[in-house]
Write an enzyme that holds these catalytic residues in place. Sequence first.
Site, PDB file in Angstrom:
ATOM      1  N   ASP A  65      76.040  22.564  -7.132  1.00 56.97           N
ATOM      2  CA  ASP A  65      76.121  23.831  -7.864  1.00 56.97           C
ATOM      3  C   ASP A  65      75.251  24.882  -7.186  1.00 56.97           C
ATOM      4  OD1 ASP A  65      77.806  23.240  -9.916  1.00 56.97           O
ATOM      5  OD2 ASP A  65      76.351  23.540 -11.514  1.00 56.97           O
ATOM      6  N   TYR A  67      72.264  27.635  -7.258  1.00 61.02           N
ATOM      7  CA  TYR A  67      71.057  27.785  -8.082  1.00 61.02           C
ATOM      8  C   TYR A  67      71.364  28.763  -9.217  1.00 61.02           C
ATOM      9  CZ  TYR A  67      68.654  25.739  -4.019  1.00 61.02           C
ATOM     10  OH  TYR A  67      68.253  24.927  -2.993  1.00 61.02           O
ATOM     11  N   PHE A  78      72.065  24.828  -0.968  1.00 60.14           N
ATOM     12  CA  PHE A  78      70.640  24.562  -0.724  1.00 60.14           C
ATOM     13  C   PHE A  78      69.854  25.798  -0.281  1.00 60.14           C
ATOM     14  CE2 PHE A  78      72.511  20.285  -0.126  1.00 60.14           C
ATOM     15  CZ  PHE A  78      71.794  19.588  -1.088  1.00 60.14           C
ATOM     16  N   HIS A 187      69.851  11.962  -1.987  1.00 55.90           N
ATOM     17  CA  HIS A 187      69.722  13.409  -2.198  1.00 55.90           C
ATOM     18  C   HIS A 187      68.289  13.841  -1.910  1.00 55.90           C
ATOM     19  CE1 HIS A 187      69.839  17.283  -4.317  1.00 55.90           C
ATOM     20  NE2 HIS A 187      71.153  17.216  -4.151  1.00 55.90           N
TER      21      HIS A 187
END
Length: 221
Positions: A65, A67, A78, A187
């Site tokens: 998703d 931020y 990211f 992750h």
Amino acid sequence: MFVKMHSSWYDVLQNEFEKPYFQNLTTFVRNEYATKICYPKEAQIFAAFDYCTFDKVKVVIIGQDPYHGFGQANGLCFSVNDDIALPPSLINIFKEIQTDLHQNFPKTGNLEHWAKQGVLLLNATLTVCEGDAGSHQNKGWEVFTDAVIQKISDKKDNIIFLLWGGFAKKKGLKIDRNKHYVLETGHPSPLSANRGLWFGNGHFSKANAYLKSIGKDEIVW
């Protein structure tokens, strides 16, 4: 939401834009942006495709998703805008680059310079409401980004896919691993990293070694 992305992607994805799910998605996103605060800015929804044209794709990194905090999202997974505090996952990405490539810790979390070198920074869902993580999931974005990954897998060769965490690994199940280089690890979030599932993966040096082996320029991470 009018789709604005680099013309190189239109030839590849044009059929997706005409499908009913994408028409419904467009209606949903337009309404959300008209009535709520959403991220990234509307002009940056397809930024990943603008900075990294189809012909230049060398590496694909899959996020989940955007931020959902003020000023953070810029359309690249990211990545955050300049002068924004680094989120925990991005800090851990940079720490791994530090140890893997013996580089200095970056001064900004804006990853545009990766994208411009051929790194497609693709979130599975390209939009979100402020303060409401996952609010635009299951509205059609995942179908679209699955199609993007499939097209890259089908139409290109020797692409590096960096799959970080269970979600990205599942997203990459249909990648043709006979003609692409797929690297998987945990992750970079603190929850995963602190359990020993992220640090030491060496993905950045491995990606560059592969690019060098096929005669392509390495990524300046």
